[in-house]
Design a protein around this motif. Structure first.
Motif, PDB file in Angstrom:
ATOM      1  N   MET A 128      20.140  53.023 -17.906  1.00 47.50           N
ATOM      2  CA  MET A 128      20.873  53.849 -16.944  1.00 47.50           C
ATOM      3  C   MET A 128      22.371  53.574 -17.003  1.00 47.50           C
ATOM      4  O   MET A 128      23.177  54.491 -16.911  1.00 47.50           O
ATOM      5  CB  MET A 128      20.349  53.613 -15.529  1.00 47.50           C
ATOM      6  CG  MET A 128      19.015  54.261 -15.269  1.00 47.50           C
ATOM      7  SD  MET A 128      18.496  54.201 -13.545  1.00 47.50           S
ATOM      8  CE  MET A 128      18.297  52.466 -13.280  1.00 47.50           C
ATOM      9  N   LEU A 129      22.748  52.309 -17.148  1.00 45.42           N
ATOM     10  CA  LEU A 129      24.169  51.977 -17.187  1.00 45.42           C
ATOM     11  C   LEU A 129      24.813  52.374 -18.510  1.00 45.42           C
ATOM     12  O   LEU A 129      25.953  52.819 -18.542  1.00 45.42           O
ATOM     13  CB  LEU A 129      24.375  50.475 -16.936  1.00 45.42           C
ATOM     14  CG  LEU A 129      24.030  49.983 -15.545  1.00 45.42           C
ATOM     15  CD1 LEU A 129      24.171  48.468 -15.461  1.00 45.42           C
ATOM     16  CD2 LEU A 129      24.900  50.660 -14.503  1.00 45.42           C
ATOM     17  N   GLY A 130      24.086  52.191 -19.597  1.00 47.92           N
ATOM     18  CA  GLY A 130      24.634  52.495 -20.920  1.00 47.92           C
ATOM     19  C   GLY A 130      24.393  53.927 -21.353  1.00 47.92           C
ATOM     20  O   GLY A 130      24.970  54.391 -22.329  1.00 47.92           O
ATOM     21  N   GLY A 131      23.534  54.604 -20.650  1.00 52.60           N
ATOM     22  CA  GLY A 131      23.234  55.976 -20.996  1.00 52.60           C
ATOM     23  C   GLY A 131      22.069  56.064 -21.969  1.00 52.60           C
ATOM     24  O   GLY A 131      21.817  55.170 -22.766  1.00 52.60           O
ATOM     25  N   LEU A 132      21.342  57.147 -21.874  1.00 55.60           N
ATOM     26  CA  LEU A 132      20.198  57.368 -22.735  1.00 55.60           C
ATOM     27  C   LEU A 132      20.606  57.514 -24.189  1.00 55.60           C
ATOM     28  O   LEU A 132      19.901  57.097 -25.101  1.00 55.60           O
ATOM     29  CB  LEU A 132      19.426  58.606 -22.265  1.00 55.60           C
ATOM     30  CG  LEU A 132      18.121  58.897 -22.982  1.00 55.60           C
ATOM     31  CD1 LEU A 132      17.174  57.708 -22.874  1.00 55.60           C
ATOM     32  CD2 LEU A 132      17.469  60.131 -22.419  1.00 55.60           C
ATOM     33  N   ARG A 133      21.779  58.079 -24.420  1.00 58.71           N
ATOM     34  CA  ARG A 133      22.261  58.267 -25.792  1.00 58.71           C
ATOM     35  C   ARG A 133      22.414  56.926 -26.501  1.00 58.71           C
ATOM     36  O   ARG A 133      22.005  56.762 -27.646  1.00 58.71           O
ATOM     37  CB  ARG A 133      23.576  59.021 -25.781  1.00 58.71           C
ATOM     38  CG  ARG A 133      24.098  59.292 -27.164  1.00 58.71           C
ATOM     39  CD  ARG A 133      25.358  60.121 -27.109  1.00 58.71           C
ATOM     40  NE  ARG A 133      25.815  60.385 -28.468  1.00 58.71           N
ATOM     41  CZ  ARG A 133      27.026  60.740 -28.769  1.00 58.71           C
ATOM     42  NH1 ARG A 133      27.927  60.892 -27.823  1.00 58.71           N
ATOM     43  NH2 ARG A 133      27.361  60.954 -30.007  1.00 58.71           N
ATOM     44  N   SER A 181       6.533  39.407 -14.422  1.00 58.36           N
ATOM     45  CA  SER A 181       7.478  39.300 -15.537  1.00 58.36           C
ATOM     46  C   SER A 181       7.615  40.615 -16.288  1.00 58.36           C
ATOM     47  O   SER A 181       8.714  40.996 -16.707  1.00 58.36           O
ATOM     48  CB  SER A 181       7.031  38.202 -16.497  1.00 58.36           C
ATOM     49  OG  SER A 181       7.006  36.949 -15.871  1.00 58.36           O
ATOM     50  N   ILE A 182       6.508  41.335 -16.452  1.00 60.38           N
ATOM     51  CA  ILE A 182       6.565  42.649 -17.112  1.00 60.38           C
ATOM     52  C   ILE A 182       7.405  43.615 -16.289  1.00 60.38           C
ATOM     53  O   ILE A 182       8.235  44.355 -16.831  1.00 60.38           O
ATOM     54  CB  ILE A 182       5.150  43.203 -17.362  1.00 60.38           C
ATOM     55  CG1 ILE A 182       4.460  42.382 -18.457  1.00 60.38           C
ATOM     56  CG2 ILE A 182       5.195  44.674 -17.747  1.00 60.38           C
ATOM     57  CD1 ILE A 182       3.003  42.730 -18.687  1.00 60.38           C
ATOM     58  N   TRP A 183       7.212  43.609 -14.967  1.00 59.92           N
ATOM     59  CA  TRP A 183       7.992  44.507 -14.111  1.00 59.92           C
ATOM     60  C   TRP A 183       9.475  44.150 -14.110  1.00 59.92           C
ATOM     61  O   TRP A 183      10.337  45.030 -14.116  1.00 59.92           O
ATOM     62  CB  TRP A 183       7.441  44.511 -12.682  1.00 59.92           C
ATOM     63  CG  TRP A 183       6.227  45.375 -12.548  1.00 59.92           C
ATOM     64  CD1 TRP A 183       4.937  44.959 -12.399  1.00 59.92           C
ATOM     65  CD2 TRP A 183       6.177  46.795 -12.594  1.00 59.92           C
ATOM     66  NE1 TRP A 183       4.100  46.025 -12.344  1.00 59.92           N
ATOM     67  CE2 TRP A 183       4.838  47.184 -12.461  1.00 59.92           C
ATOM     68  CE3 TRP A 183       7.134  47.786 -12.731  1.00 59.92           C
ATOM     69  CZ2 TRP A 183       4.429  48.510 -12.461  1.00 59.92           C
ATOM     70  CZ3 TRP A 183       6.725  49.112 -12.736  1.00 59.92           C
ATOM     71  CH2 TRP A 183       5.392  49.459 -12.598  1.00 59.92           C
ATOM     72  N   VAL A 184       9.780  42.864 -14.126  1.00 60.95           N
ATOM     73  CA  VAL A 184      11.187  42.439 -14.186  1.00 60.95           C
ATOM     74  C   VAL A 184      11.806  42.885 -15.506  1.00 60.95           C
ATOM     75  O   VAL A 184      12.930  43.392 -15.546  1.00 60.95           O
ATOM     76  CB  VAL A 184      11.314  40.909 -13.988  1.00 60.95           C
ATOM     77  CG1 VAL A 184      12.704  40.431 -14.334  1.00 60.95           C
ATOM     78  CG2 VAL A 184      10.958  40.535 -12.565  1.00 60.95           C
ATOM     79  N   GLY A 185      11.075  42.699 -16.609  1.00 62.79           N
ATOM     80  CA  GLY A 185      11.569  43.131 -17.916  1.00 62.79           C
ATOM     81  C   GLY A 185      11.770  44.632 -17.987  1.00 62.79           C
ATOM     82  O   GLY A 185      12.783  45.124 -18.507  1.00 62.79           O
ATOM     83  N   ALA A 186      10.811  45.387 -17.462  1.00 64.15           N
ATOM     84  CA  ALA A 186      10.930  46.850 -17.461  1.00 64.15           C
ATOM     85  C   ALA A 186      12.111  47.299 -16.601  1.00 64.15           C
ATOM     86  O   ALA A 186      12.844  48.229 -16.971  1.00 64.15           O
ATOM     87  CB  ALA A 186       9.634  47.477 -16.952  1.00 64.15           C
ATOM     88  N   GLY A 187      12.295  46.647 -15.464  1.00 63.34           N
ATOM     89  CA  GLY A 187      13.434  46.993 -14.611  1.00 63.34           C
ATOM     90  C   GLY A 187      14.765  46.685 -15.272  1.00 63.34           C
ATOM     91  O   GLY A 187      15.724  47.462 -15.169  1.00 63.34           O
ATOM     92  N   THR A 188      14.819  45.561 -15.973  1.00 67.09           N
ATOM     93  CA  THR A 188      16.050  45.193 -16.682  1.00 67.09           C
ATOM     94  C   THR A 188      16.380  46.203 -17.767  1.00 67.09           C
ATOM     95  O   THR A 188      17.527  46.641 -17.907  1.00 67.09           O
ATOM     96  CB  THR A 188      15.905  43.788 -17.298  1.00 67.09           C
ATOM     97  OG1 THR A 188      15.570  42.866 -16.265  1.00 67.09           O
ATOM     98  CG2 THR A 188      17.171  43.358 -17.988  1.00 67.09           C
ATOM     99  N   ALA A 237      15.335  49.338 -17.901  1.00 70.52           N
ATOM    100  CA  ALA A 237      15.684  50.612 -17.254  1.00 70.52           C
ATOM    101  C   ALA A 237      17.119  50.584 -16.733  1.00 70.52           C
ATOM    102  O   ALA A 237      17.851  51.578 -16.867  1.00 70.52           O
ATOM    103  CB  ALA A 237      14.712  50.902 -16.116  1.00 70.52           C
ATOM    104  N   LEU A 238      17.529  49.455 -16.174  1.00 72.82           N
ATOM    105  CA  LEU A 238      18.901  49.333 -15.674  1.00 72.82           C
ATOM    106  C   LEU A 238      19.912  49.428 -16.814  1.00 72.82           C
ATOM    107  O   LEU A 238      20.936  50.123 -16.693  1.00 72.82           O
ATOM    108  CB  LEU A 238      19.062  48.013 -14.921  1.00 72.82           C
ATOM    109  CG  LEU A 238      20.424  47.762 -14.291  1.00 72.82           C
ATOM    110  CD1 LEU A 238      20.668  48.775 -13.165  1.00 72.82           C
ATOM    111  CD2 LEU A 238      20.492  46.343 -13.757  1.00 72.82           C
ATOM    112  N   CYS A 239      19.626  48.762 -17.928  1.00 72.44           N
ATOM    113  CA  CYS A 239      20.530  48.827 -19.086  1.00 72.44           C
ATOM    114  C   CYS A 239      20.630  50.239 -19.629  1.00 72.44           C
ATOM    115  O   CYS A 239      21.711  50.694 -20.016  1.00 72.44           O
ATOM    116  CB  CYS A 239      20.058  47.877 -20.176  1.00 72.44           C
ATOM    117  SG  CYS A 239      20.288  46.141 -19.781  1.00 72.44           S
TER     118      CYS A 239
END
Length: 90
Positions: free
Chosen positions: A46-51, A33-40, A42-44
């Motif tokens: 990457m898609l939304g940008g670091l800014r 569950s921690i890995w799934v949350g971290a991946g989610t 990270a994906l957000c």
């Protein structure tokens, strides 16, 4: 420095809380569950940008401190100040 430390600590707490919810609701293993949350997350980012992620963190920081300051202020107002003269015996 305090903002960076708070962000790191809160990220850990948020990941754990999200994993406990997924474990309770979905029955998944806590580590998975921690890995799934971290991946989610990270994906957000990457898609939304670091800014956008940084702006979101700053907004959360301001809201957390505003809420943390509001609670004692409202408590002092409700208790009629530091001394609470209404409850003192004369």
């Amino acid at each position: 420095m305090s903002f960076a430390l708070m962000t790191i600590l809160m990220s850990g707490v948020n990941m754990y809380a999200m994993a406990v919810v997924m474990q309770t609701v979905l029955g998944w293993n806590l580590t998975f569950s921690i890995w799934v949350g971290a991946g989610t997350v990270a994906l957000c980012v990457m898609l939304g940008g670091l800014r956008s992620a940084i702006i979101n963190e700053v907004q959360q920081f301001v809201l957390i401190w505003a809420g943390a300051a509001t609670i004692p202020i409202l408590g002092l107002i409700e208790a009629h100040g530091w001394t609470n003269r209404r409850l003192r015996r004369t």
